[in-house]
Write a protein that holds these residues in place. Structure first.
Motif, PDB file in Angstrom:
ATOM      1  N   GLY A   1       0.788  -1.223   0.000  1.00  0.00           N
ATOM      2  CA  GLY A   1       0.000   0.000   0.000  1.00  0.00           C
ATOM      3  C   GLY A   1       0.820   1.272   0.000  1.00  0.00           C
ATOM      4  N   VAL A   2       2.126   1.176   0.255  1.00  0.00           N
ATOM      5  CA  VAL A   2       2.987   2.371   0.309  1.00  0.00           C
ATOM      6  C   VAL A   2       3.998   2.336  -0.843  1.00  0.00           C
ATOM      7  N   TRP A   3       3.617   1.715  -1.967  1.00  0.00           N
ATOM      8  CA  TRP A   3       4.561   1.553  -3.090  1.00  0.00           C
ATOM      9  C   TRP A   3       5.002   2.887  -3.668  1.00  0.00           C
ATOM     10  N   TYR A   4       4.184   3.940  -3.525  1.00  0.00           N
ATOM     11  CA  TYR A   4       4.499   5.235  -4.117  1.00  0.00           C
ATOM     12  C   TYR A   4       5.224   6.162  -3.144  1.00  0.00           C
ATOM     13  N   LYS A   5       5.453   5.741  -1.936  1.00  0.00           N
ATOM     14  CA  LYS A   5       6.074   6.608  -0.935  1.00  0.00           C
ATOM     15  C   LYS A   5       7.587   6.390  -0.879  1.00  0.00           C
ATOM     16  N   TYR A   6       8.286   7.415  -0.343  1.00  0.00           N
ATOM     17  CA  TYR A   6       9.725   7.300  -0.162  1.00  0.00           C
ATOM     18  C   TYR A   6      10.038   6.228   0.874  1.00  0.00           C
ATOM     19  N   GLN A   7      11.234   5.671   0.763  1.00  0.00           N
ATOM     20  CA  GLN A   7      11.645   4.637   1.703  1.00  0.00           C
ATOM     21  C   GLN A   7      12.132   5.258   3.017  1.00  0.00           C
ATOM     22  N   PRO A   8      11.826   4.642   4.158  1.00  0.00           N
ATOM     23  CA  PRO A   8      12.372   5.124   5.449  1.00  0.00           C
ATOM     24  C   PRO A   8      13.809   4.622   5.630  1.00  0.00           C
ATOM     25  N   LEU A   9      14.727   5.253   4.922  1.00  0.00           N
ATOM     26  CA  LEU A   9      16.102   4.747   4.881  1.00  0.00           C
ATOM     27  C   LEU A   9      16.775   4.755   6.243  1.00  0.00           C
ATOM     28  N   ASP A  10      16.469   5.764   7.081  1.00  0.00           N
ATOM     29  CA  ASP A  10      17.072   5.802   8.414  1.00  0.00           C
ATOM     30  C   ASP A  10      16.634   4.604   9.247  1.00  0.00           C
ATOM     31  N   LEU A  11      15.388   4.222   9.120  1.00  0.00           N
ATOM     32  CA  LEU A  11      14.902   3.058   9.860  1.00  0.00           C
ATOM     33  C   LEU A  11      15.499   1.774   9.291  1.00  0.00           C
ATOM     34  N   VAL A  12      15.631   1.696   7.964  1.00  0.00           N
ATOM     35  CA  VAL A  12      16.272   0.534   7.347  1.00  0.00           C
ATOM     36  C   VAL A  12      17.714   0.409   7.820  1.00  0.00           C
ATOM     37  N   ARG A  13      18.385   1.529   7.878  1.00  0.00           N
ATOM     38  CA  ARG A  13      19.777   1.525   8.346  1.00  0.00           C
ATOM     39  C   ARG A  13      19.864   1.107   9.801  1.00  0.00           C
ATOM     40  N   ARG A  14      18.944   1.582  10.625  1.00  0.00           N
ATOM     41  CA  ARG A  14      18.974   1.242  12.042  1.00  0.00           C
ATOM     42  C   ARG A  14      18.690  -0.235  12.262  1.00  0.00           C
ATOM     43  N   TYR A  15      17.831  -0.814  11.443  1.00  0.00           N
ATOM     44  CA  TYR A  15      17.433  -2.208  11.659  1.00  0.00           C
ATOM     45  C   TYR A  15      18.375  -3.197  10.974  1.00  0.00           C
ATOM     46  N   PHE A  16      18.816  -2.895   9.749  1.00  0.00           N
ATOM     47  CA  PHE A  16      19.619  -3.837   8.962  1.00  0.00           C
ATOM     48  C   PHE A  16      21.085  -3.426   8.817  1.00  0.00           C
ATOM     49  N   GLY A  17      21.426  -2.206   9.181  1.00  0.00           N
ATOM     50  CA  GLY A  17      22.802  -1.773   9.046  1.00  0.00           C
ATOM     51  C   GLY A  17      23.023  -0.912   7.810  1.00  0.00           C
ATOM     52  N   GLU A  18      24.190  -0.284   7.757  1.00  0.00           N
ATOM     53  CA  GLU A  18      24.479   0.685   6.709  1.00  0.00           C
ATOM     54  C   GLU A  18      24.631   0.042   5.326  1.00  0.00           C
ATOM     55  N   LYS A  19      25.173  -1.176   5.265  1.00  0.00           N
ATOM     56  CA  LYS A  19      25.418  -1.794   3.964  1.00  0.00           C
ATOM     57  C   LYS A  19      24.116  -2.066   3.231  1.00  0.00           C
ATOM     58  N   ILE A  20      23.146  -2.639   3.909  1.00  0.00           N
ATOM     59  CA  ILE A  20      21.834  -2.894   3.290  1.00  0.00           C
ATOM     60  C   ILE A  20      21.098  -1.576   3.069  1.00  0.00           C
ATOM     61  N   GLY A  21      21.244  -0.632   4.003  1.00  0.00           N
ATOM     62  CA  GLY A  21      20.623   0.677   3.808  1.00  0.00           C
ATOM     63  C   GLY A  21      21.133   1.379   2.566  1.00  0.00           C
ATOM     64  N   LEU A  22      22.438   1.262   2.287  1.00  0.00           N
ATOM     65  CA  LEU A  22      23.010   1.870   1.087  1.00  0.00           C
ATOM     66  C   LEU A  22      22.486   1.201  -0.185  1.00  0.00           C
ATOM     67  N   TYR A  23      22.262  -0.105  -0.138  1.00  0.00           N
ATOM     68  CA  TYR A  23      21.706  -0.786  -1.313  1.00  0.00           C
ATOM     69  C   TYR A  23      20.320  -0.235  -1.643  1.00  0.00           C
ATOM     70  N   PHE A  24      19.473  -0.111  -0.625  1.00  0.00           N
ATOM     71  CA  PHE A  24      18.124   0.387  -0.889  1.00  0.00           C
ATOM     72  C   PHE A  24      18.143   1.874  -1.232  1.00  0.00           C
ATOM     73  N   ALA A  25      19.105   2.612  -0.692  1.00  0.00           N
ATOM     74  CA  ALA A  25      19.239   4.018  -1.087  1.00  0.00           C
ATOM     75  C   ALA A  25      19.630   4.113  -2.555  1.00  0.00           C
ATOM     76  N   TRP A  26      20.579   3.274  -2.989  1.00  0.00           N
ATOM     77  CA  TRP A  26      20.975   3.269  -4.404  1.00  0.00           C
ATOM     78  C   TRP A  26      19.830   2.803  -5.299  1.00  0.00           C
ATOM     79  N   LEU A  27      19.127   1.760  -4.892  1.00  0.00           N
ATOM     80  CA  LEU A  27      18.016   1.253  -5.697  1.00  0.00           C
ATOM     81  C   LEU A  27      16.915   2.300  -5.813  1.00  0.00           C
ATOM     82  N   GLY A  28      16.618   3.008  -4.711  1.00  0.00           N
ATOM     83  CA  GLY A  28      15.618   4.066  -4.780  1.00  0.00           C
ATOM     84  C   GLY A  28      16.063   5.223  -5.658  1.00  0.00           C
ATOM     85  N   TRP A  29      17.338   5.575  -5.580  1.00  0.00           N
ATOM     86  CA  TRP A  29      17.868   6.657  -6.419  1.00  0.00           C
ATOM     87  C   TRP A  29      17.837   6.264  -7.896  1.00  0.00           C
ATOM     88  N   TYR A  30      18.232   5.036  -8.196  1.00  0.00           N
ATOM     89  CA  TYR A  30      18.200   4.542  -9.576  1.00  0.00           C
ATOM     90  C   TYR A  30      16.768   4.533 -10.113  1.00  0.00           C
TER      91      TYR A  30
END
Length: 784
Positions: free
Chosen positions: A157-186
């Motif tokens: 239901g939130v497919w059109y919203k920005y990703q909560p990258l800070d929460l992703v980073r806090r839960y999964f770490g910076e490496k996975i957070g950077l992947y989703f940040a790059w994927l969202g930017w791409y």
């Protein structure tokens, strides 16, 4: 655990606050007012997440510094239990377990060794409870961070919203957070590329009725084309390929060159702005000054070369050493293996070529009229599907070969092993995926000879010719089918396979405990029943997107809808990956990283290759250059400096050569004599080429127009490449890697950190001086 905090480079909120005053200009203020008045008519930030359900995770008004236990009094610590988040705590525990000794002995150290010898089945951080809740997150709030991630990130239901990258980073770490940040930017950068590509396609649709070339093809009922294969292929009217000529115009029109230049520039802008985006993320996540500690030696390397040791220049301790001769010999063997696997790919492509040249005759003699009349399209479609199956089968083989060759090289550290394995897998899969596409784009129909003197494979099979409407339709079919099938298969494997595996595991658990008994497992057992993360970390996720990036840029001049297909796939891909990480996989170990690693260099290489391939596609595969030469040199507007549709009158007839049917070879002579067209046997037929007629002094020799077209093609390739490369380098020079406001903030923060440290030390010394005075231990020469 406190003794570990001296070496861990954690960045936490420090005491002093910084406030920044943005620079305002009158012109920008007026623009902001106009934009604000326009925004009143629009929904307020529809793509942003609701702050009521997603609380602030960072104190944005505080600046940070590397954490040190000696300077613990400098940091704001409201609660020692929550000062470090769970991802950081799991990293600390993993560091301890990796270095603790479990038996007496030199190598009896670390959790990995216990996992390797089978003492433990698995080791992983735990999820923070269930990702579902009976109560609504809006009324009762999130149960835990996993539940919050599921509702605000992994939910469809939130497919059109920005990703909560800070929460992703806090839960999964910076490496996975950077992947989703790059994927969202791409994915975000694909929007303009998809819009322009769709515009090019729609431009072809709008101008279809005004295209002189497709009109002439559709009206050419009196032009009889030579058979495209031996014996069974019949003569055909050029007007029979009317539909294919119109479809070709949708992709090969006046806007194609502009789109190719745009995509080459887009790839550069994407990479340059990603560097800026990465710098901002690295600053926000306190990764600017973070440096990886010296990596430990891989156990396999240590076991192999434990007898040879040398002093480590950094630590000063003895460590295993690999001789230069041994390293070179292993690299040579590995390179030979890579070359052999590339030859296997070329052999597979050769097999597809043989299939195409054999089956085109089979389809031409087929019983069904639909297939018989469209033998070339049927051949191309079935060949692409078979090629896709071969690609998927070879991918399984490549993974095993890449593992074998990488282990044979004996890399010293895990990062060296990962980089070596990544390069091999990317090279294998890139060649495997694109080799057939390169064949269709640059070789199909280029070396067939001409009627009466066809070039043959092993002196037996006549090489396949292009469709009478051109070769671009084959390239479009190849790209469209491969791209859609590959993305569909990847999405199924990413979500369908873990779902089936987890369902099967739950089914076995219910059978063991009985269907009527309500099972309540502890969290560690629930997580154990989930699927482990890929053995190679984020490799599969990055590889899928990098290969898609190659498809989107390398042959985009032939298939302008590629960015649109990539955009639609990535919108789904982000939520699929999020759902997989949150619900279907065990929680991976949080790890830190400053960037996306070796993948950035691969992206730059693809960007350079895309310029070259698109130049060749426009110059060689499409009919853009022959049409341009005809308009300015041979058409009705020759010498007038015009190139409109009226200047293309007669182009189709000028691009076809004449062949005398009596000059056919015995094995090429068709079964039909062509009497069904005019009632009498045909004497001549036409074919796509620039050759002299049979009654000329040099029968079937190249005409002057052929050499003009060839020179124009070579000139276009040189001009296009130099122009685009100049634009790319200019953009790279003009766009700094670090935004100016971020650079100023970093300098300001560095200055304030030094000032704060000085004042804090001064305050501490003064406090100690007062205490000594009270105790009667003051000295006369104290400072300050």
């Amino acid at each position: 655990m406190g003794f570990l905090l001296d070496w861990l480079h954690f960045c936490c909120s420090s005491r002093r606050k910084i406030y920044y005053l943005p620079r305002r200009y009158k012109f920008m203020s007026r623009i902001d007012k106009q934009i604000s008045s326009f925004r009143r008519w629009l929904p307020k930030k529809p793509m942003r997440l609701d702050k009521e359900t997603l609380p602030d995770l960072e104190e944005n008004d505080c600046y940070t510094a590397p954490f040190s236990q000696q300077r613990i009094h400098h940091f704001i610590i409201h609660n020692k239990d929550t000062f470090f988040n769970n991802a950081t705590r799991s990293r600390i525990v993993h560091h301890i377990l990796q270095r603790i000794k479990y038996e007496e002995g030199k190598n009896k150290i670390g959790l990995n060794r216990l996992l390797t010898n089978g003492s433990y089945e698995a080791a992983f951080p735990l999820h923070e409870g269930s990702y579902r809740s009976k109560n609504s997150i809006r009324t009762h709030g999130a149960v835990n961070h996993r539940h919050l991630l599921y509702e605000c990130w992994a939910s469809w239901g939130v497919w059109y919203k920005y990703q909560p990258l800070d929460l992703v980073r806090r839960y999964f770490g910076e490496k996975i957070g950077l992947y989703f940040a790059w994927l969202g930017w791409y994915t975000g950068m694909l929007f303009p590329a998809a819009f322009i590509g769709l515009f090019v396609f729609l431009y072809g649709v709008i101008t279809l009725d005004h295209c002189q070339v497709s009109k002439e093809v559709c009206q050419a009922t009196d032009i009889i084309m030579c058979p495209v294969c031996d014996k069974y292929c019949p003569f055909m009217r050029l007007s029979d390929s009317c539909v294919y000529a119109k479809v070709t115009h949708l992709f090969d029109n006046g806007a194609t060159v502009f789109f190719a230049v745009f995509m080459a520039v887009w790839a550069t802008v994407f990479l340059e702005f990603w560097k800026r985006r990465r710098a901002v993320i690295a600053y926000d996540w306190d990764l600017i000054d973070w440096e990886e500690e010296e990596e430990e030696i891989r156990p396999q390397f240590e076991a192999k070369y434990s007898k040879k040791e040398r002093m480590n220049p950094i630590s000063g301790k003895p460590e295993p050493y690999q001789a230069f001769a041994d390293k070179c010999s292993r690299l040579i063997v590995s390179a030979s293996g890579i070359f052999f696997m590339i030859c296997v790919v070329i052999a597979a492509v050769f097999g597809i070529v043989i299939y195409r040249v054999v089956t085109v005759s089979t389809f031409a003699a087929f019983k069904w009229a639909l297939i018989r009349n469209n033998s070339q399209v049927a051949t191309t479609g079935t060949a692409v599907c078979i090629n896709f199956c071969i690609i998927m089968l070879l991918n399984v083989l490549y993974e095993k070969v890449a593992l074998l060759l990488t282990n044979l090289e004996q890399p010293r550290t895990e990062s060296e092993w990962e980089n070596s394995f990544t390069l091999k897998m990317f090279l294998f899969q890139f060649v495997n995926l694109n080799s057939s596409t390169f064949y269709i784009a640059f070789f199909l129909g280029r070396f067939t000879g001409h009627p009466g003197a066809y070039l043959r494979l092993i002196n037996r099979w006549r090489l396949e010719e292009c469709h009478p409407s051109g070769c671009l339709i084959d390239l479009c079919m190849q790209m469209g089918i491969i791209m859609v099938l590959k993305q569909t298969w990847n999405n199924f494997m990413e979500l369908g396979y873990p779902l089936i595996q987890n369902w099967w595991t739950r089914r076995k658990v219910r059978q063991e405990h009985g269907p009527e008994r309500k099972i309540s497992f502890p969290q560690w057992e629930k997580d154990y029943n989930l699927q482990p993360m890929n053995a190679y970390g984020l490799f599969d996720e990055y590889l899928e997107m990098i290969l898609q990036f190659g498809f989107t840029t390398i042959f985009v001049a032939a298939f302008p809808l590629a960015p649109l297909l990539a955009l639609l796939n990535n919108i789904i891909e982000i939520r699929l990956d999020a759902y997989k990480f949150v619900t279907q996989w065990r929680r991976p170990l949080a790890s830190r990283a400053k960037d996306i690693g070796i993948w950035y260099g691969i992206l730059e290489g693809i960007g350079i290759l895309s310029v070259i391939t698109n130049a060749f596609v426009i110059a060689i595969t499409s009919d853009f250059i022959p049409r341009l030469v005809y308009a300015y040199k041979y058409g009705p507007c020759a010498g007038q400096g015009e190139a409109g549709q009226k200047c293309m009158v007669g182009y189709v007839n000028a691009s076809l050569s004449v062949f005398r049917i009596s000059d056919f070879e015995n094995r090429s002579e068709p079964e039909s004599d062509g009497s069904e067209f005019s009632g009498t046997p045909l004497k001549y037929c036409r074919y796509r080429d620039y050759r002299d007629p049979p009654h000329s002094l040099v029968p079937y020799g190249y005409t002057l127009q052929f050499w003009h077209v060839l020179a124009a093609r070579l000139a276009f390739i040189i001009v296009f490449e130099h122009l685009v490369f100049c634009i790319k380098h200019l953009i790279s020079y003009l766009i700094p890697d670090l935004p100016k406001d971020l650079r100023d903030r970093m300098r300001r923060e560095k200055y304030l950190i030094q000032e704060m440290m000085y004042e804090a030390e001064l305050e501490r010394l003064q406090k100690e001086r007062k205490e000594r005075k009270k105790n009667g231990k003051a000295h006369h020469n104290e400072w300050p």
